[in-house]
Design a protein around this motif. Structure first.
Motif, PDB file in Angstrom:
ATOM      1  N   CYS A 118      36.900 -30.429  62.258  1.00  0.00           N
ATOM      2  CA  CYS A 118      35.520 -30.710  61.886  1.00  0.00           C
ATOM      3  C   CYS A 118      35.116 -29.855  60.704  1.00  0.00           C
ATOM      4  O   CYS A 118      35.645 -28.766  60.519  1.00  0.00           O
ATOM      5  N   SER A 120      31.819 -29.108  60.275  1.00  0.00           N
ATOM      6  CA  SER A 120      30.607 -28.407  60.693  1.00  0.00           C
ATOM      7  C   SER A 120      30.947 -27.585  61.924  1.00  0.00           C
ATOM      8  O   SER A 120      32.081 -27.599  62.394  1.00  0.00           O
ATOM      9  N   LEU A 121      29.962 -26.864  62.427  1.00  0.00           N
ATOM     10  CA  LEU A 121      30.213 -26.005  63.597  1.00  0.00           C
ATOM     11  C   LEU A 121      28.925 -25.920  64.413  1.00  0.00           C
ATOM     12  O   LEU A 121      28.348 -24.861  64.571  1.00  0.00           O
ATOM     13  N   CYS A 122      28.502 -27.076  64.926  1.00  0.00           N
ATOM     14  CA  CYS A 122      27.199 -27.137  65.601  1.00  0.00           C
ATOM     15  C   CYS A 122      27.122 -26.134  66.739  1.00  0.00           C
ATOM     16  O   CYS A 122      28.070 -25.967  67.510  1.00  0.00           O
ATOM     17  N   LEU A 123      25.947 -25.526  66.864  1.00  0.00           N
ATOM     18  CA  LEU A 123      25.721 -24.521  67.905  1.00  0.00           C
ATOM     19  C   LEU A 123      26.009 -25.064  69.290  1.00  0.00           C
ATOM     20  O   LEU A 123      26.391 -24.322  70.189  1.00  0.00           O
ATOM     21  N   SER A 126      30.002 -30.046  71.831  1.00  0.00           N
ATOM     22  CA  SER A 126      30.625 -30.264  73.131  1.00  0.00           C
ATOM     23  C   SER A 126      32.134 -30.430  73.003  1.00  0.00           C
ATOM     24  O   SER A 126      32.845 -30.450  74.009  1.00  0.00           O
ATOM     25  N   GLN A 127      32.603 -30.544  71.808  1.00  0.00           N
ATOM     26  CA  GLN A 127      34.044 -30.706  71.563  1.00  0.00           C
ATOM     27  C   GLN A 127      34.426 -29.724  70.462  1.00  0.00           C
ATOM     28  O   GLN A 127      34.641 -30.118  69.315  1.00  0.00           O
ATOM     29  N   PRO A 129      35.828 -27.613  67.612  1.00  0.00           N
ATOM     30  CA  PRO A 129      36.906 -28.059  66.745  1.00  0.00           C
ATOM     31  C   PRO A 129      38.107 -27.127  66.763  1.00  0.00           C
ATOM     32  O   PRO A 129      38.008 -25.969  67.118  1.00  0.00           O
ATOM     33  N   GLN A 229      25.395 -25.005  61.317  1.00  0.00           N
ATOM     34  CA  GLN A 229      26.092 -23.831  60.772  1.00  0.00           C
ATOM     35  C   GLN A 229      26.849 -24.147  59.477  1.00  0.00           C
ATOM     36  O   GLN A 229      27.994 -23.712  59.282  1.00  0.00           O
ATOM     37  N   GLU A 288      24.011 -31.550  76.329  1.00  0.00           N
ATOM     38  CA  GLU A 288      25.167 -31.555  77.224  1.00  0.00           C
ATOM     39  C   GLU A 288      25.743 -30.144  77.294  1.00  0.00           C
ATOM     40  O   GLU A 288      26.143 -29.594  76.262  1.00  0.00           O
ATOM     41  N   MET A 290      28.380 -28.391  77.435  1.00  0.00           N
ATOM     42  CA  MET A 290      29.832 -28.302  77.277  1.00  0.00           C
ATOM     43  C   MET A 290      30.148 -27.524  76.019  1.00  0.00           C
ATOM     44  O   MET A 290      29.325 -27.445  75.106  1.00  0.00           O
ATOM     45  N   PHE A 292      30.569 -25.228  73.009  1.00  0.00           N
ATOM     46  CA  PHE A 292      29.773 -24.134  72.454  1.00  0.00           C
ATOM     47  C   PHE A 292      28.402 -24.018  73.104  1.00  0.00           C
ATOM     48  O   PHE A 292      27.787 -22.953  73.070  1.00  0.00           O
ATOM     49  N   MET A 295      28.312 -21.203  75.498  1.00  0.00           N
ATOM     50  CA  MET A 295      28.336 -19.896  74.851  1.00  0.00           C
ATOM     51  C   MET A 295      26.974 -19.566  74.249  1.00  0.00           C
ATOM     52  O   MET A 295      26.557 -18.416  74.204  1.00  0.00           O
ATOM     53  N   ASN A 296      26.289 -20.575  73.770  1.00  0.00           N
ATOM     54  CA  ASN A 296      25.027 -20.373  73.058  1.00  0.00           C
ATOM     55  C   ASN A 296      23.809 -20.697  73.897  1.00  0.00           C
ATOM     56  O   ASN A 296      22.743 -21.000  73.366  1.00  0.00           O
TER      57      ASN A 296
END
Lengths: 394, 499, 203
Positions: A118, A120-123, A126-127, A129, A229, A288, A290, A292, A295-296
């Motif tokens: 990916c 991007s690195l969305c906060l 759910s999957q 990268p 991010q 969801e 799942m 990240f 973690m966040n």
């Protein structure tokens, strides 16, 4: 809440490529190549496996082990026999100990996973990268596509970020459209790479058959770029949306509801109605828990009751603007009656569950339920069964 | 970004919001502003395409000077509404603005799409404010001839627009119903082999709508609009019929029309006279009682024969605005108590405010809509760019006549009168309009200026058109900026939706 | 401020009024040093202005299921002064209405799937050795297929209780005769075309 995998035993050796499971009657009548098909034996029938071997079937699926060395491979004693049913596409690995379901006929939501990479690195991803060379996936997916029922109405494409595959993604979509001409393809993408018009042109001819599901998390870059991010992502995504829309592609805008996006829900609705009224659909999505997101949690979790009024405003705004709008992943008890017409059963059957409180709920069957991954610290305090007097009043 | 994604995530290194907020300089995009009267500390700013927000009045100068603080709470809204942007965002923001602009002005490509057939001047009413130079019910020679009617239909099918509304007017069009029928049949016959979609409507008192006529109107899916000025005392005062029973007959006729055509196809409007100004609530109540959920509060027109009676029934625009403000406040109260009643003109203005749709309302457009958006075929075969232009001719000034129904469409469009209107009819370049915060939502009206002053460009700010619209926009934006949730939702709901 | 305004008008009005836009002179880029004008480099990107239409594109199917309940059409207000198309974004054909107006929202699923990641060691096979659609079978295979299908159907109907083996032996023949009798066919005990037809099997 049926899983996508199970364990089983194997007598003989199955091929490693994806296989179509068909009950015996359908298997004998199929136009698919029988080397791609494993026939599911009807229980209680005596069937000559030699005849099936002569016909070239890849194998059979039986409830119990065969007597002696069978003339063709037998998958049996599945941990959960319901997981593998007629019409499903499976892959048998590690000598049978792992059976993966790649397509499920009875499911309303089948997705093909094209890459773990990916940009991007969305906060709340759910999957999460992984940087890995997974170009091989497209070839396997084309094999799977060959076995998918042409009657299926929608197939999803997901990842990671599918557009990272460039022309190989176009190759897969063209293949899908050729094999499944009546199927709508729904691709989840951040759309950033479509800021380059050359990429949009690769998908020429697929307009009307593909919908691009693109997340936009705010009406301003400061918020959107923070959530994904990535600097510049907001402008790239908008440019990508405009390039796609300019070429008459169908766009769905997706908005995940959490603590970082709740402040500007109303402004977002107006932004979409003024700048992207061509959108085929807007989906407001509950979070969801799942990947990240767990973690966040401190950054993301908020009880949905805190934003449901703003959500009501936004949904009605877009609905009046003529944009088809939906609410995903939020239970009916939190949404209240006037929003029910927008709520969808969006949680895939294999990850959906209901709570003990739902036993007495009168609209349980209409409600999308909860993610199986949501523990009590991801559940609203306002969850409660809906009864007749609630429905009358709201 | 992807290359280091995994290691960063493993280190729980998600960057904070400050890493993504642009503290740098910003770029101004074109905008206009207006200091609010109701909240004198605030200024309304509108983007080139009509997106709006407000800022504290004392921030306006720093905003323009590039000195708006990076952490100002107004910065995000200004950015979202295309008033400011960053260098990085300039290209896509301008593209967004261009697309909105294109959508707003796309009516230009259609050409005339509202066509009025004035089938007769005869009328059985003699309303005091009537703009039409009506003739008695039985006067000969004031009906449209068959030859002219068929020629007008020829012109209709020369028009480029795909969707056309044909409206029958008069006098009282039902007094010439046979001509109406003939025109409708001819249009329907020819529509079958064309790609056009033509819808019919009629402005009528409905008093002469027999069951046969209603059946015909239903068959051709007519919308009808009638005059209902309010409760009987108000309605009958200025709409005299021989038996002084206009209100009762109108109510009965509305009921019959609703039965035949369906309630959705029957609408009504008011004409507000000096007497009516005292009774905003009663007028609204009368519409609610009559089962309408929309009312059009229409001020007196300064055109045509109405100027004769202006002395007795006329009023300055500020009086109308005061009346309207009361009526609107009352309607919002009713809506808060779940009575559905909207004001039709506010709905048009709100459509312009909240959406970038190409406006379907030809009378409030820039470039102006007379001739370019609408055409009038008069009973005597004359072709005019608007009803107001036709009325001007009735009072002796035929300078806006484009030709007659036998003149080919292309020639009508090339008439010098139309060119004159278009050159004067672009609000974006009119002094007075070009810097107005309401420009994106408003329109130019050179026909009215010609009627008043004899020239197409006049002093905008003192015109009735401007006073009326400024007043209405000020009133609506007072509510929108005050932002009371229920009120905003109600006003937003008045915009017709396109599901 | 003047620079961005003029450049903007040139680009934007150029879409609609080419003759008037052509006359606009653009101030030099040196003026961009004022703090609120765009940076010199960025204005070149304005050349890609390219506004897009706001109408919604057509779709095969699929998202109609999101359309939700459509309420009755809103009251048509006073129609005078309205042109034929009451304010639209353009001339896309109207969306097809939903197939039903469900009281329960229709099922759909589009959240990203939790894929079980494949372990890196498993090298997938190349595509299956044969294409997905079947080549025409050999004569014996065809006969075997048809016979097995017939046996399955006969068993389902209760006429046959033997092994599904594709061999038309005595048991299968007896079952065929029972079936043929029930269908008023000649009781040949043979899988003729008429019998196949009644069994619902196209060879």
């Amino acid at each position: 809440m049926l899983a996508l995998h199970t364990h089983a035993k194997v007598a003989g050796r199955f091929p490693a490529y994806p296989l179509k499971i068909l009950d015996l009657t359908e298997a004998l009548a199929t136009t698919l190549a029988r080397t791609r098909v494993a026939a599911k034996l009807p229980s209680g029938y005596s069937v000559d496996l030699g005849a099936l071997a002569m016909l070239g079937f890849a194998g059979v699926v039986a409830e119990t082990a065969p007597g002696s060395e069978p003339p063709l491979p037998v998958l049996h004693s599945a941990g959960d026999p319901a997981v593998v049913d007629t019409g499903d596409v499976i892959q048998i690995r590690s000598g049978g100990s792992q059976v993966r379901v790649l397509f499920r006929r009875r499911s309303s939501s089948n997705s093909l996973f094209v890459t773990e990479r990916c940009n991007s690195l969305c906060l709340m991803c759910s999957q999460p990268p992984r940087e890995t060379d997974d170009n091989w996936r497209i070839d396997e997916l084309k094999d799977i596509v060959d076995l998918i029922d042409p009657t299926v109405s929608t197939i999803g494409i997901t990842g990671g970020e599918p557009t990272l595959l460039g022309h190989r993604l176009a190759e897969l979509l063209s293949h899908m459209h050729h094999s499944l001409p009546n199927t709508q393809i729904h691709v989840l993408t951040n759309g950033r790479l479509f800021a380059d018009r050359a990429l949009v042109e690769l998908f020429e001819g697929l307009q009307g058959y593909v919908t691009w599901g693109i997340p936009v998390y705010a009406d301003v870059p400061a918020v959107h770029d923070y959530v994904v991010q990535a600097h510049g992502a907001f402008f790239e995504t908008l440019e990508g949306i405009y390039n796609l829309a300019g070429s008459r592609h169908a766009i769905e805008i997706r908005y995940v509801l959490h603590k970082q996006t709740m402040a500007r829900i109303r402004q977002f609705a107006e932004f979409v109605s003024r700048n992207m009224p061509f959108s085929s659909h807007v989906a407001f999505m509950g979070l969801e828990p799942m990947g990240f997101a767990k973690m966040n949690r401190a950054l993301l979790w908020v009880d949905p009751v805190e934003y449901v009024q703003d959500l009501r405003f936004a949904v009605n705004w877009l609905d009046r603007a003529g944009v088809p709008t939906s609410i995903f992943n939020l239970p009916l008890c939190i949404l209240q009656h006037d929003l029910w017409r927008f709520a969808r059963k969006s949680i895939s059957d294999w990850k959906r569950m209901y709570l003990p409180a739902c036993e007495r709920c009168e609209v349980r069957n209409q409600c999308g339920g909860f993610f199986r991954s949501s523990g009590s610290n991801w559940q609203s305090l306002a969850i409660s069964p809906v009864t007749t007097c609630d429905r009358g009043n709201s | 970004m992807g290359a280091d994604a995994e290691p960063r995530a493993r280190r729980n290194e998600f960057l904070p919001p400050t890493a993504f907020s642009d503290a740098r300089r910003y770029v101004l995009l074109p905008f206009r502003f207006r200091h609010l009267k109701s909240e004198s500390d605030y200024t309304l700013v509108t983007s080139e395409t009509g997106e709006f927000t407000c800022v504290p009045r004392d921030l306006l100068v720093p905003l323009v000077a590039g000195q708006l603080a990076p952490d100002s709470p107004y910065r995000l809204d200004l950015e979202a509404k295309s008033i400011i942007t960053s260098d990085a965002g300039l290209a896509i923001t301008v593209r967004r603005l261009a697309s909105q602009y294109r959508a707003r002005k796309s009516f230009i490509f259609e050409g005339p799409s509202l066509v009025l057939f004035v089938v007769t001047l005869r009328c059985d009413h003699s309303c005091h404010y009537c703009q039409v130079s009506r003739r008695s019910e039985f006067a000969p020679d004031f009906d449209m001839s068959e030859v002219d009617a068929l020629a007008a239909v020829d012109r209709l099918f020369e028009m480029p627009a795909k969707n056309i509304t044909v409206e029958f007017q008069g006098g009282e069009p039902l007094l010439a119903f046979e001509r109406v029928r003939q025109i409708v049949l001819e249009i329907s016959r020819r529509q079958a082999s064309s790609a056009k979609r033509i819808t019919f409507s009629m402005a009528t008192t409905l008093h002469h709508a027999t069951p046969e006529i209603l059946e015909f109107l239903k068959q051709y899916d007519f919308s009808v609009s009638t005059s209902l000025d309010g409760p009987p005392e108000i309605h009958d005062r200025h709409r005299p019929t021989p038996k002084r029973d206009s209100h009762a007959r109108t109510m009965a006729a509305i009921d019959r029309a609703r039965l035949a055509l369906g309630a959705c196809s029957v609408s009504a409007l008011t004409t507000i006279t000096r007497e009516a100004l005292k009774h905003p609530e009663a007028i609204v109540d009368s519409y609610v009682a009559a089962g309408f959920n929309s009312i059009f509060l229409r001020p007196l027109s300064p055109f045509g024969f109405a100027t004769r009676t202006e002395g007795k029934i006329g009023y300055p625009m500020k009086d109308f605005l005061a009346f309207y403000a009361r009526a609107l406040a009352y309607m919002l109260e009713l809506n808060a108590k779940d009575t559905s009643i909207s004001e039709a003109y506010a709905a048009i203005l709100l459509t312009h405010i909240f959406t970038s749709q190409s406006s379907g309302y030809v009378d409030l457009r820039s470039p102006q809509g007379a001739g370019s958006g609408t055409l009038v075929f008069n009973y005597d075969g004359g072709v005019y760019p608007s009803d107001e232009a036709r009325m001007l001719a009735e009072t002796g000034n035929a300078s806006l006549r484009l030709g007659n129904v036998h003149t080919p469409f292309d020639e009508l469009m090339a008439a010098p009168a139309l060119r004159l209107l278009l050159e004067a009819g672009i609000a974006e370049i009119q002094p007075g309009c070009s810097d107005c915060a309401y420009l994106p939502y408003c329109g130019a009206d050179p026909v009215a200026t010609i009627a008043r002053t004899g020239a197409p460009i006049g002093h905008t700010l003192s015109s009735a058109h401007c006073q009326r619209h400024m007043g209405l926009f000020d009133l609506l934006f007072d509510y929108l900026i005050a932002g009371e949730a229920r009120t905003v939702e109600t006003l937003r709901s008045w915009v017709p939706s396109h599901r | 401020m003047k620079l961005s305004w003029r450049r903007y008008l040139e680009r934007v009005l150029g879409v609609l009024l080419p003759t008037s836009a052509a006359g606009l002179a653009v101030a030099g880029d040196a003026a961009a040093s004022e703090s609120t004008g765009p940076q010199p480099g960025s204005t070149s990107r304005l050349r890609d202005l390219d506004p897009i239409p706001f109408s919604r594109p057509m779709q095969l199917n699929g998202l109609d299921q999101f359309a939700g309940h459509r309420s009755h059409s809103s009251h048509r207000s006073h129609r005078s002064h309205y042109s034929g198309s009451t304010g639209t974004y353009g001339t896309s054909p109207p969306a097809t209405p939903p197939a039903s107006s469900p009281s329960a929202p229709p099922a759909v699923g589009n959240s990203p799937q939790q894929a079980v990641p494949l372990d890196g060691n498993a090298l997938p096979q190349k595509s299956a050795p044969s294409p997905a659609t079947a080549p025409s079978g050999a004569a014996t295979n065809q006969g075997l297929l048809v016979a097995m299908r017939a046996q399955l159907e006969l068993k389902r109907l209760g006429h046959y209780n033997g092994t599904i083996d594709g061999v038309v032996g005595p048991e299968t023949q007896a079952a065929l005769r029972r079936f043929q009798q029930s269908q008023n066919l000649a009781q040949s005990g043979v899988l003729d075309n008429a019998t196949l037809g009644k069994l619902g099997i196209q060879p």
